[in-house]
Design a protein around this motif. Structure first.
Motif, PDB file in Angstrom:
ATOM      1  N   CYS A 303       0.838  -1.204   0.000  1.00  0.00           N
ATOM      2  CA  CYS A 303       0.000   0.000   0.000  1.00  0.00           C
ATOM      3  C   CYS A 303       0.867   1.245   0.000  1.00  0.00           C
ATOM      4  O   CYS A 303       1.666   1.449   0.910  1.00  0.00           O
ATOM      5  CB  CYS A 303      -0.910  -0.017   1.234  1.00  0.00           C
ATOM      6  SG  CYS A 303      -1.880   1.500   1.452  1.00  0.00           S
ATOM      7  N   ARG A 305      -0.415   4.368  -0.065  1.00  0.00           N
ATOM      8  CA  ARG A 305      -1.095   5.474   0.595  1.00  0.00           C
ATOM      9  C   ARG A 305      -0.615   5.660   2.037  1.00  0.00           C
ATOM     10  O   ARG A 305      -0.454   6.777   2.512  1.00  0.00           O
ATOM     11  CB  ARG A 305      -2.610   5.245   0.570  1.00  0.00           C
ATOM     12  CG  ARG A 305      -3.403   6.385   1.183  1.00  0.00           C
ATOM     13  CD  ARG A 305      -4.904   6.219   0.935  1.00  0.00           C
ATOM     14  NE  ARG A 305      -5.235   6.328  -0.491  1.00  0.00           N
ATOM     15  CZ  ARG A 305      -6.466   6.259  -0.966  1.00  0.00           C
ATOM     16  NH1 ARG A 305      -7.491   6.061  -0.140  1.00  0.00           N
ATOM     17  NH2 ARG A 305      -6.701   6.367  -2.251  1.00  0.00           N
ATOM     18  N   ASN A 306      -0.354   4.554   2.731  1.00  0.00           N
ATOM     19  CA  ASN A 306       0.062   4.648   4.126  1.00  0.00           C
ATOM     20  C   ASN A 306       1.568   4.689   4.301  1.00  0.00           C
ATOM     21  O   ASN A 306       2.058   4.836   5.417  1.00  0.00           O
ATOM     22  CB  ASN A 306      -0.505   3.471   4.927  1.00  0.00           C
ATOM     23  CG  ASN A 306      -1.964   3.680   5.283  1.00  0.00           C
ATOM     24  OD1 ASN A 306      -2.497   4.757   5.098  1.00  0.00           O
ATOM     25  ND2 ASN A 306      -2.610   2.644   5.782  1.00  0.00           N
ATOM     26  N   CYS A 318      -4.353   0.313   3.800  1.00  0.00           N
ATOM     27  CA  CYS A 318      -5.446   1.269   4.005  1.00  0.00           C
ATOM     28  C   CYS A 318      -6.783   0.643   3.604  1.00  0.00           C
ATOM     29  O   CYS A 318      -7.830   1.040   4.123  1.00  0.00           O
ATOM     30  CB  CYS A 318      -5.191   2.560   3.226  1.00  0.00           C
ATOM     31  SG  CYS A 318      -5.477   2.446   1.433  1.00  0.00           S
TER      32      CYS A 318
END
Length: 443
Positions: A303, A305-306, A318
């Motif tokens: 991921c 995004r995190n 996420c």
């Protein structure tokens, strides 16, 4: 606004193990540093091969500063380049920044030029490097599959990362082999300006950047090969822009792999090899190989995004971004459902709110996301497989897209695509002896 980006000649201090890179853009001066660990081989940093790689690294790292205004001219008046190196630089600044141009609507393809002294040497003198392997670790499933393949084929390796954090650190801890870590410090003013009006920002070819840093480490500490973990689907682009295909994963593509491998080979007189161990495989095939090993289940993450420059901003997954959705999708046909749910903490296929994202991944709506995700037909084939899977056929997203999948692609094509996903490609750059060992193990 200037029409020239200036790259100064970099420096490396053996006493502090620090490299410095300087850039100028329209009166703005930037400096970034790379801090290497102790233990470099005596004299490694003074060889013409290291100096050549340091020069090329300065140019590749420069994309982060160039993109603030994206001028038409790249100037490196103190860095000699031969014809192949000039083509390499233009490729990095054109195709490597393809997504950046597309998303900022900047037409730069076939419009960039580089000013640099001519280097008459096509190839640097040969050097001797120990027969050792440097393995970049990204904290995701791909590099950990490479760990498994190398371990079971008897290839010793050293994990490598730039600015390691989160799942990189926890994955390397599970690997149990002492790593090589490099600290890259970007100029904070560049980061600030990227948020200000009048300046551009966007995606840079991080694999190209980290590969050049890995090459410096190979010479400093003695490694004869850098083994990447890029799959064959990385070669598929996202959209057409300015007359050519643009690819979020361009610096992971086979085309770029062959280009940079030649550049690194020539810079070291043929001593340094560079290739991706996972190039024969689809993302689905890699997911199936990942299921063989459970020790990384609680530490890995794909991921984005995190996990950003600022570090770990949340849980490992996420559960909302296209990358989380894609990885969940390709694991589902091969991994026990309870194990997959334990990794992600939730069922991403049974949430109706995720339907639009899965439709984009499978080519049923919108465009392929600007993420490191697999081929559109591959995602569609995995979704189709789940419509016939006892554990998944009743999931909300699977039920919602089933009819459209069959209507758009047809069952024979989806079946053939899934079979192709599980068939290894011969289009790769792996040394034959190693390729044979890996093929014998990865059944």
């Amino acid at each position: 606004m200037t029409d020239q980006f200036l790259i100064e000649r970099p420096t490396y201090d053996p006493d502090t193990a620090q490299a410095r890179f300087m850039y100028d853009l329209d009166g703005l001066h930037f400096e970034e540093t790379l801090d290497f660990p102790a233990g470099a081989l005596p004299g490694a940093a003074t060889s013409p091969n290291f100096i050549k790689l340091l020069d090329l690294t300065a140019i590749v790292l420069g994309v982060s500063y160039f993109k603030l205004q994206a001028p038409h001219v790249i100037a490196a008046p103190q860095i000699p380049l031969n014809a192949a190196e000039r083509a390499f630089v233009i490729d990095v600044y054109e195709n490597g920044l393809g997504e950046f141009y597309a998303r900022n609507n900047l037409q730069r393809f076939d419009k960039l030029s580089i000013i640099a002294p001519h280097d008459a040497a096509d190839r640097q003198p040969a050097i001797t490097l120990p027969d050792r392997t440097l393995l970049p670790i990204g904290g995701g499933k791909d590099s950990l599959v490479s760990v498994d393949l190398l371990s079971h084929t008897g290839v010793d390796f050293t994990p490598f990362a730039v600015n390691p954090k989160g799942p990189i650190l926890t994955s390397v801890d599970k690997i149990g082999t002492p790593p090589i870590y490099v600290t890259r410090t970007l100029d904070p003013e560049m980061i600030r300006l990227g948020t200000q009006p009048g300046f551009f920002n966007g995606h840079v070819p991080s694999t190209a950047i980290n590969s050049m840093i890995a090459a410096l480490c190979a010479l400093l500490y003695g490694y004869s090969q850098i083994v990447l973990s890029n799959e064959r689907s990385a070669s598929e682009g996202n959209v057409e822009f300015d007359g050519r295909e643009t690819n979020h994963q361009y610096s992971k593509s086979l085309g770029f792999e062959l280009l940079i491998a030649a550049i690194l080979g020539d810079a070291t007189g043929g001593a340094l090899k560079y290739f991706s161990l996972l190039r024969p495989y689809s993302e689905a095939r890699i997911a199936s190989l990942f299921t063989h090993e459970t020790r990384f289940d609680r530490v890995f993450s794909s991921c984005n995004r995190n996990f950003r420059l600022t570090g770990n901003d949340g849980a490992l997954w996420c559960g909302q971004c296209p990358k989380c959705h894609f990885v969940f999708l390709i694991f589902a046909p091969f991994m026990a459902k309870d194990r997959l749910l334990a990794i992600f903490g939730k069922d991403l296929l049974d949430n109706p709110a995720h339907e639009a994202s899965f439709r984009e991944l499978a080519g049923l709506a919108g465009q392929k996301p600007w993420e490191c995700v697999g081929e559109i037909l591959e995602a569609a084939a995995c979704l189709y497989t789940l419509t016939r899977h006892a554990d998944w056929h009743e999931a909300a997203v699977v039920r919602a897209v089933k009819a459209d999948l069959l209507s758009q692609y047809g069952e024979p094509r989806l079946q053939a695509a899934m079979a192709e996903c599980l068939t290894d490609s011969h289009d790769h750059h792996i040394p034959p002896a190693l390729a044979a060992k890996v093929s014998a193990y990865a059944v």
